[in-house]
Design a protein around this motif. Structure first.
Motif, PDB file in Angstrom:
ATOM      1  N   ILE A  75      32.165  37.530  46.937  1.00 43.11           N
ATOM      2  CA  ILE A  75      32.429  38.579  45.584  1.00 43.11           C
ATOM      3  C   ILE A  75      32.392  37.614  44.561  1.00 43.11           C
ATOM      4  CG2 ILE A  75      33.825  40.148  46.611  1.00 43.11           C
ATOM      5  CD1 ILE A  75      36.283  39.022  45.198  1.00 43.11           C
ATOM      6  N   LEU A 103      31.149  43.911  39.463  1.00 39.78           N
ATOM      7  CA  LEU A 103      31.671  43.118  40.462  1.00 39.78           C
ATOM      8  C   LEU A 103      30.829  42.954  41.428  1.00 39.78           C
ATOM      9  CD1 LEU A 103      34.149  41.373  41.457  1.00 39.78           C
ATOM     10  CD2 LEU A 103      34.702  43.324  42.882  1.00 39.78           C
ATOM     11  N   VAL A 105      29.111  41.952  45.248  1.00 38.39           N
ATOM     12  CA  VAL A 105      29.630  41.732  46.437  1.00 38.39           C
ATOM     13  C   VAL A 105      28.195  41.638  47.203  1.00 38.39           C
ATOM     14  CG1 VAL A 105      30.738  42.638  48.662  1.00 38.39           C
ATOM     15  CG2 VAL A 105      31.556  43.271  46.059  1.00 38.39           C
ATOM     16  N   VAL A 123      33.867  50.627  46.404  1.00 36.40           N
ATOM     17  CA  VAL A 123      34.655  48.983  46.288  1.00 36.40           C
ATOM     18  C   VAL A 123      35.743  49.363  45.669  1.00 36.40           C
ATOM     19  CG1 VAL A 123      34.401  46.895  45.165  1.00 36.40           C
ATOM     20  CG2 VAL A 123      32.281  48.135  46.063  1.00 36.40           C
ATOM     21  N   THR A 124      37.073  48.467  46.107  1.00 37.16           N
ATOM     22  CA  THR A 124      38.456  48.605  45.756  1.00 37.16           C
ATOM     23  C   THR A 124      38.840  47.303  45.607  1.00 37.16           C
ATOM     24  OG1 THR A 124      38.833  50.743  47.217  1.00 37.16           O
ATOM     25  CG2 THR A 124      40.799  49.544  46.244  1.00 37.16           C
ATOM     26  N   ILE A 125      39.520  47.264  44.258  1.00 38.12           N
ATOM     27  CA  ILE A 125      40.333  46.059  44.054  1.00 38.12           C
ATOM     28  C   ILE A 125      41.752  46.299  44.077  1.00 38.12           C
ATOM     29  CG2 ILE A 125      40.790  44.308  42.353  1.00 38.12           C
ATOM     30  CD1 ILE A 125      37.953  44.872  41.101  1.00 38.12           C
ATOM     31  N   THR A 133      39.293  51.664  42.313  1.00 33.32           N
ATOM     32  CA  THR A 133      38.158  52.084  43.192  1.00 33.32           C
ATOM     33  C   THR A 133      37.102  52.586  42.175  1.00 33.32           C
ATOM     34  OG1 THR A 133      39.708  52.636  44.772  1.00 33.32           O
ATOM     35  CG2 THR A 133      37.566  53.288  45.214  1.00 33.32           C
ATOM     36  N   VAL A 165      39.826  42.251  47.507  1.00 33.24           N
ATOM     37  CA  VAL A 165      38.729  43.214  47.623  1.00 33.24           C
ATOM     38  C   VAL A 165      38.071  43.963  48.710  1.00 33.24           C
ATOM     39  CG1 VAL A 165      36.178  43.496  46.293  1.00 33.24           C
ATOM     40  CG2 VAL A 165      37.957  42.053  45.189  1.00 33.24           C
ATOM     41  N   SER A 166      38.083  45.021  48.757  1.00 30.85           N
ATOM     42  CA  SER A 166      37.465  45.727  50.025  1.00 30.85           C
ATOM     43  C   SER A 166      36.248  46.598  49.823  1.00 30.85           C
ATOM     44  CB  SER A 166      38.528  46.439  50.728  1.00 30.85           C
ATOM     45  OG  SER A 166      39.037  47.360  50.166  1.00 30.85           O
ATOM     46  N   GLN A 186      38.844  37.664  47.185  1.00 34.89           N
ATOM     47  CA  GLN A 186      39.971  37.884  46.359  1.00 34.89           C
ATOM     48  C   GLN A 186      39.627  37.652  45.084  1.00 34.89           C
ATOM     49  OE1 GLN A 186      43.574  35.648  47.520  1.00 34.89           O
ATOM     50  NE2 GLN A 186      43.936  37.124  48.990  1.00 34.89           N
TER      51      GLN A 186
END
Length: 540
Positions: A75, A103, A105, A123-125, A133, A165-166, A186
């Motif tokens: 990321i 962001l 990725v 994308v979720t932080i 999200t 981050v996912s 992260q």
């Protein structure tokens, strides 16, 4: 006897030298430890990363590749700055600009988003429920990168600190490239902390600190009550000290002790700083753990050693002069009524370093993991300053302290040989001491044109000090005969007025030693006495 005098002569310089060397070596050792830690930590981290990468690379060689499976690799950027302040209480954020943060990725096989749920990318932080999200996603043409845009409303939920981050595709979490570690996925969120949050943390830390100080205050108050109850000679017109002042008071000289004040100053600062950072770090960063002192243990040690050494020096060398009747904050920089530069520099450096510590802590507490580190040069400076203060106490002579004043004779004897005796400790002997007298009004203020100075011929040594023969004495006797401070026709009137004012404790007597240190008595403590005058002794 000669060995005792020699050892006593060289004790104080050696004591000061030993203290300075101890503090210097301690400060240098702390600096070396901090330097070694700073140089060794990166090496350990690099070796850990190399070992982890090697292990993951081996795992990757053994794993089966699935080119059609979406995976993420990294990321960017690693830090996101959100202008919305973080607060412990709900605040209106409408006044802040609606910013957009992107962001990036990177990975493989990202699908092009469409209206189908299968290709929907999110994308979720962070971790729920405080997570941001975004479904506002753009995919690169080679399908190896996605660009996620977050709004202010989404980011306001994120707290300061590091968050994972996912990425989800079609509601399912994507796989992670085997060569990617958790740290690479992260992001560190940077947010200002609202002034209200800082105020709340400050108030909580101050409240807890006050509770701890209150316990000490209560103990000092009990000690004060017990002391005052046992001292039947204390007059009601003596200055009423609060418990904090009582805690800082040197009972022997009735002055505020610099060593005690310095110790309480640093104890309060370190306790408050530790609590403030501990609470602030837990509330803002969500990290509840012990924090490092970063050298402030040595600061506390310096103040403690200074306190103990100062008390030991006063016990062996002798206390300073008491100065004015009631203790005042000027006692911190004076030694028996004389300004001492070694005490001035001690006060100045303690104030500067203490205030600087509080300012640095308030500015950096939102990201700090330990108390502000103290440079080794500052520790050396504190050691030198403390050594200079102790050295000054050692080389200076002890000062006078008046414990009793007695008017010898009765009023009918004043026409013949009225006398006055002063008892205490560390008086310069007759010939080197100066005695001044002045009348006081009902408010303990000096009356104009009533001050007189006793001539040397009217002062006689009654009781030499056995510990300092030829230098100090414990009792002086003053004869008013032949004083000639006033014209002869006014002399008897002044003498009877003096007797009346003495009985009413409206006389202030100042005794000045040969080195300028002084002690002042105004009848506050103890009650003046009258005794039958003994025969005046010759000093020869």
């Amino acid at each position: 006897m000669s060995w005792k005098r020699i050892s006593k002569r060289y004790y104080y310089p050696l004591l000061s030298l030993a203290l300075v060397c101890f503090l210097l070596f301690t400060s240098i050792a702390v600096g070396e430890v901090q330097k070694n830690v700073s140089t060794t930590e990166p090496t350990n981290l690099n070796s850990t990363q190399i070992d982890s990468t090697t292990y993951l690379a081996q795992s990757n060689n053994e794993a089966l590749s699935a080119p059609d499976v979406t995976s993420i690799r990294s990321i960017s950027p690693k830090e996101l700055y959100v202008s919305i302040p973080q607060s412990l209480v709900p605040e209106n954020i409408r006044g802040y600009a609606q910013e957009r943060l992107n962001l990036v990725v990177t990975g493989d096989n990202f699908p092009q988003p469409d209206n189908s749920l299968k290709n929907k990318i999110a994308v979720t932080i962070g971790n729920p429920p405080d997570a941001a999200t975004s479904t506002n996603i753009r995919v690169a043409e080679d399908r190896k990168a996605i660009f996620a845009t977050f709004s202010s409303d989404q980011l306001k939920r994120l707290s300061r600190g590091t968050h994972p981050v996912s990425v989800e595709v079609g509601g399912n979490a994507t796989s992670i490239d085997p060569q990617t570690t958790e740290e690479q996925l992260q992001v560190k969120v940077m947010r200002p902390v609202s002034g209200l949050t800082t105020l709340i943390v400050f108030a909580i830390a101050a409240f807890v600190t006050l509770i701890l100080i209150g316990l000490i205050y209560a103990l000092a108050r009990e000690s004060k009550k017990a002391n005052l109850a046992s001292n039947s000679l204390t007059k009601s017109n003596q200055k009423n000290l609060n418990s904090l002042e009582w805690l800082l008071l040197d009972r022997q000289t009735n002055t505020f002790s610099l060593a005690r004040t310095q110790f309480v100053w640093w104890l309060t600062i370190i306790v408050f700083g530790y609590l403030f950072l501990f609470i602030g770090r837990g509330v803002i960063q969500g990290i509840w753990e012990f924090i490092g002192l970063s050298g402030f243990a040595y600061t506390f040690l310096i103040s403690l050693v200074t306190l103990v050494t100062a008390q030991a020096t006063s016990t062996i060398r002798g206390s300073k002069g008491s100065g004015d009747v009631n203790p005042a904050w000027s006692d911190l920089v004076v030694h028996g009524g004389v300004v001492a530069l070694e005490r001035v520099q001690q006060v100045v450096w303690n104030l500067i370093i203490g205030i600087a510590f509080i300012v640095i802590l308030l500015v950096t507490y939102t990201t700090a993991s330990s108390l502000p580190s103290i440079p080794s040069e500052i520790l050396v400076l504190m050691g030198i300053s403390a050594g200079g203060y102790i050295g000054g106490k050692a080389v200076r002579k002890a000062g006078p302290n008046i414990s009793q004043v007695v008017l010898l004779g009765e009023p009918e004897d004043y026409n013949s040989d009225p006398q006055l005796s002063l008892a205490g400790e560390h008086f310069s002997q007759a010939g080197g001491v100066i005695v001044q007298m002045v009348y006081l009004d009902e408010n303990k203020n000096e009356k104009p044109d009533t001050r007189i100075e006793v001539k040397q011929d009217n002062v006689c040594t009654l009781e030499p000090d056995p510990d300092n023969p030829g230098e100090f004495c414990k009792k002086l006797q003053i004869s008013f005969n032949g004083l000639n401070a006033l014209p002869e026709d006014q002399w008897l009137v002044w003498l009877h007025d003096f007797a009346d004012n003495f009985t009413a404790t409206r006389v202030k007597i100042t005794l000045i030693n040969a080195d300028g240190q002084r002690a002042v008595w105004d009848g506050t403590n103890p009650v003046p006495e009258r005794r039958k005058a003994p025969a005046l002794q010759s000093p020869y």
